[in-house]
Motif scaffolding. Sequence first.
Motif, short mmCIF file in Angstrom:
data_model
loop_
_atom_site.label_atom_id
_atom_site.label_comp_id
_atom_site.label_asym_id
_atom_site.label_seq_id
_atom_site.Cartn_x
_atom_site.Cartn_y
_atom_site.Cartn_z
N LYS A 115 0.83 -1.21 0.00
CA LYS A 115 0.00 0.00 0.00
C LYS A 115 0.86 1.26 0.00
N VAL A 119 0.97 4.08 -3.02
CA VAL A 119 0.76 5.52 -2.79
C VAL A 119 1.95 6.31 -3.32
N ARG A 123 1.76 9.00 -6.42
CA ARG A 123 2.12 10.40 -6.16
C ARG A 123 3.28 10.85 -7.04
N PHE A 130 -3.36 13.80 -3.31
CA PHE A 130 -3.66 12.87 -2.22
C PHE A 130 -5.14 12.51 -2.22
N ILE A 133 -5.57 9.91 -4.91
CA ILE A 133 -4.99 8.64 -4.46
C ILE A 133 -5.92 7.97 -3.46
N GLY A 134 -6.43 8.75 -2.52
CA GLY A 134 -7.37 8.20 -1.55
C GLY A 134 -8.61 7.62 -2.21
N LYS A 139 -9.69 5.00 0.27
CA LYS A 139 -9.25 5.49 1.57
C LYS A 139 -9.49 7.00 1.60
N GLU A 141 -8.26 11.09 2.02
CA GLU A 141 -7.14 11.93 1.58
C GLU A 141 -6.06 11.96 2.66
N TRP A 143 -5.38 9.67 4.89
CA TRP A 143 -4.69 8.39 4.91
C TRP A 143 -3.58 8.39 3.86
N ALA A 144 -3.89 8.89 2.66
CA ALA A 144 -2.91 8.94 1.58
C ALA A 144 -1.73 9.84 1.96
N THR A 147 0.34 8.03 4.72
CA THR A 147 1.04 6.89 4.13
C THR A 147 2.23 7.36 3.30
#
Length: 161
Positions: A115, A119, A123, A130, A133-134, A139, A141, A143-144, A147
Amino acid sequence: MQNMEEIYKEYFETVNKYLFCLTHNNDISEELTQETFYRAVKKINTYKGNCKMQVWLCQIAKNLWYDQCRKNKKMADIPEDEMTIGQAINFTEEQAIANDEKISLYKKMQKLDEKTREVMYLRITGELSFKEIGTILNKTENWARVTFYRGKNQLKEVDEL
């Protein structure tokens, strides 16, 4: 709404790079990219505009990749000792990655968990926000962001060793 030809031209590279990050194989990523756009054409009436078009396309791509992994009963990750740089980087990306520092970075990223690595790739290579990606990874934003931050710190720790 753009026509599908315009959408294809605009987002092909983004979807293909995303799939390459998942597959580490240029042939598979190109095949899945084509299938992604085929599915998008069939399902364009389901696109509600709640997210950016590239996010919607990447979600389709991710689901196709997971389907292929399940169908082939293979793990999504290729063991590091079986992967060479020649397999992981196709010709056009080799041209873009002109210096050894970037190659070194990608090698180090292979040591991250799936994971975090995903990410980081989205990116850096996909140049996605973000929030996008989330959305792709189902997930938040935040969390992204967290991470990605933790992944950067893990890469720094590898440099210090």
